[in-house]
Design an enzyme around this catalytic site. Structure first.
Site, PDB file in Angstrom:
ATOM      1  CG  LEU A  10       5.632  -8.116   9.407  1.00 11.80           C
ATOM      2  CD1 LEU A  10       5.257  -7.629  10.797  1.00 11.80           C
ATOM      3  CD2 LEU A  10       6.165  -9.544   9.463  1.00 11.80           C
ATOM      4  N   GLY A  11       2.966  -7.376   5.619  1.00  8.63           N
ATOM      5  CA  GLY A  11       1.683  -7.343   4.928  1.00  8.63           C
ATOM      6  C   GLY A  11       1.502  -6.041   4.197  1.00  8.63           C
TER       7      GLY A  11
ATOM      8  N   GLY B 295      -1.632  -3.613   1.972  1.00  4.62           N
ATOM      9  CA  GLY B 295      -3.014  -3.453   1.556  1.00  4.62           C
ATOM     10  C   GLY B 295      -3.241  -2.083   0.981  1.00  4.62           C
ATOM     11  N   GLY B 296      -4.528  -1.730   0.791  1.00  4.18           N
ATOM     12  CA  GLY B 296      -4.850  -0.450   0.189  1.00  4.18           C
ATOM     13  C   GLY B 296      -4.449   0.728   1.054  1.00  4.18           C
TER      14      GLY B 296
ATOM     15  N   GLY C  63      -1.790   0.853   3.171  1.00  3.82           N
ATOM     16  CA  GLY C  63      -0.358   0.977   3.395  1.00  3.82           C
ATOM     17  C   GLY C  63       0.284  -0.379   3.595  1.00  3.82           C
ATOM     18  CB  ALA C  64       3.238  -1.714   3.696  1.00  2.00           C
ATOM     19  CB  THR C  65       2.306  -4.248   8.571  1.00  2.00           C
ATOM     20  OG1 THR C  65       1.014  -3.645   8.546  1.00  2.00           O
ATOM     21  CG2 THR C  65       2.735  -4.449  10.009  1.00  2.00           C
TER      22      THR C  65
ATOM     23  CG  ASP D 160     -10.261  -6.058  10.674  1.00  2.00           C
ATOM     24  OD1 ASP D 160     -11.110  -6.849  10.214  1.00  2.00           O
ATOM     25  OD2 ASP D 160      -9.161  -5.863  10.139  1.00  2.00           O
TER      26      ASP D 160
END
Length: 540
Positions: free
Chosen positions: A40-41, A43-44, A46-48, A163
């Site tokens: 799903l996504g 970034g720096g 980790g991941a989803t 956020d």
């Protein structure tokens, strides 16, 4: 498909029935339970992933967040584990909210950390804007109000989201309600630690999304008002379709010139401007403060109508006085120079009008003394006092604003009976010993005010904010306090004969020696911190 969790895997996508990754040989089924469907996504931090829980009937979908520590620091795993467990506890606490995804599981596997959360089906607000176009003021205000209520609840749990942005607010498909996702604490803390920064594990709460995060958050000092700022930027995006980085800004102050991109009323614009104040001291401090400002905005037309009716003005004088009051109310929360000008102009306009409250009252008094008009003349003809009473009851109470009331009090006046001071902001005001007999005071803000020995007999105080106010020895007989907030208020020796207390919040209030019945207390909210009339603490 099946997705490989190995961060360094060159080809993570595999056949749905594969047991091991063909590219790197890693085991695909996580914890012998979770089958990863797609990413799903990333970034720096980790991941989803979207995953199916094979251990439950129907194989329901869930969201798995993987923290990927990419560092050779030997102390990192211990620190990351502590922060990870802390984040899980936080999500477990706020996840009981119906508009926040529930935490389903968290664990460590092969020196990787995982959070498993409820999957919310629907589009986020960023996707909605790209698909359907920008929101009008009414739609944006609905989003703002609903999100503020969620924020108010999580702030009560001493949690700051950090956020807030359109991509982190999902409109749930099943019931069309908004859901707040991705609290983002772990990624910010861990990134700072991994990079060898000087911040400790407990203070590295910063960053967030550039353009949405306020200055104090970028400086590692987030507060509840930081979420208020980010939500203000979110509303800016929803009404313009433009991210902050794509808007012009003042080269001297750095303020975003967003008003030229939106179609917005002056009053709602004032609310957003206060949410977007760079300095925390000038910004709304809590979600509740913004909700109160929205309530004032929504009731402003009724307030103006009440003023016109109460002053019996006509023509241009009526419009002038109404407009002056609008400026005073709208500008009460503004901190910049334009606000000061508006407030000054509002007061000047009121003084210059021929039909101001003081002049109108003076003329009415003169008429009554001469017996020439109004109630006195009617009394003279009929000799029936009931006709006078009906005439007086038909008149609407005179509207008083904050400045007029406080100025009159400081000049020695104590009688404000049968006035309308609804929705006025009188926080921490000194109004001890005042007679508000039968006044309308709906949703007034008297938080922390000194109201010792004040007479509220017969007053309409529905949904009034009286938190931490001093109401010792006050008279509240026959008043309506339904839904009022009296948390922490001093109500010692207060009189409650015939007072309506349905839904009144008396948690933490001091009711020692107050004249109040068991039936009245049974209708109100109390808790273990409430001091009861007998001096003991506890529920009624």
């Amino acid at each position: 498909m099946s997705y490989c969790l190995n961060p360094s895997c060159p080809k993570p996508v595999n056949h749905p029935k594969s047991k091991k990754c063909k590219a790197c040989g890693s085991k695909l089924l996580l914890r012998d339970r979770y089958h990863l469907v797609k990413g799903l996504g990333k970034g720096g931090f980790g991941a989803t992933f979207l995953a199916a829980d094979l251990s439950l009937p129907g194989k329901p979908l869930c969201v798995i967040k993987q923290l990927q520590p990419n560092t050779d620091n030997p102390n990192f795993l211990t620190m990351a584990r502590q922060l990870f467990e802390r984040e899980a506890r936080t999500l477990g606490k706020v996840g009981n909210h119906p508009q926040i995804p529930r935490l389903l599981d968290y664990f460590e596997d092969r020196e990787q950390f995982y959070l498993v959360q409820e999957f919310v089906k629907g589009n986020n607000l960023q996707q909605e804007i790209k698909k359907n176009g920008v929101l009008n003021e009414e739609q944006a205000q609905e989003v703002l109000r609903e999100t503020l209520i969620i924020l108010r609840d999580i702030h009560a749990q001493k949690v700051i989201h950090r956020d807030i942005k359109p991509a982190n607010i999902i409109r749930r498909e099943i019931d069309n309600k908004l859901v707040l996702i991705d609290f983002g604490v772990v990624k910010n803390q861990v990134n700072t630690i991994a990079s060898g920064g000087d911040q400790t594990a407990l203070t590295a709460f910063a960053v967030g999304t550039p353009g949405f995060a306020p200055p104090e958050q970028l400086a590692m000092r987030p507060v509840y008002a930081s979420d208020v700022y980010a939500l203000g930027v979110t509303c800016m995006y929803l009404m313009s379709g433009k991210a902050p980085k794509n808007m012009d800004c003042d080269p001297l102050t750095g303020d975003i010139d967003w008003l030229k991109y939106v179609d917005i009323s002056e009053q709602f614009g004032d609310i957003l401007l206060t949410m977007l104040e760079v300095a925390v001291k000038n910004r709304y401090k809590t979600a509740e403060e913004v909700l109160q400002a929205i309530d004032i905005h929504n009731h402003i037309d009724n307030l103006a109508a009440s003023m016109v009716g109460g002053l019996s003005t006509t023509g241009s004088d009526s419009r002038m006085n109404s407009g002056s009051s609008r400026q005073s109310i709208y500008s009460s929360g503004r901190k910049n120079s334009s606000t000061s000008r508006s407030r000054t102009e509002g007061r000047t306009g009121s003084r210059s009008g021929r039909n101001t409250p003081s002049n109108a009252t003076s003329r009415n008094s003169s008429r009554n003394r001469t017996g020439g008009t109004g109630a006195s003349r009617n009394m003279g003809r009929t000799g029936n006092p009931r006709s006078t009473e009906r005439h007086q009851e038909s008149r609407k109470p005179l509207k008083l604003d904050r400045e007029t009331l406080l100025s009159a009090y400081s000049s020695g006046r104590r009688d404000f009976a049968q006035k309308d001071v609804s929705l006025q902001d009188l926080q921490k005001a000194n109004l001890s010993g005042v007679n508000f007999h039968h006044s309308r005071m709906v949703k007034i803000n008297l938080q922390g005010a000194d109201l010792n020995s004040t007479d509220f007999t017969g007053c309409d105080l529905r949904q009034a904010m009286l938190r931490n106010a001093n109401l010792g020895r006050s008279y509240l007989s026959s008043a309506n306090l339904e839904g009022a907030d009296l948390r922490g208020a001093d109500l010692s020796y207060a009189h409650f004969k015939g007072t309506k207390l349905k839904g009144t919040n008396l948690c933490g209030a001091n009711l020692s020696n107050a004249s109040i019945t068991e039936e009245q207390l049974a209708q109100a909210k109390t808790n273990w911190t409430t001091v009861l009339p007998n001096g003991r603490r506890g529920f009624w």
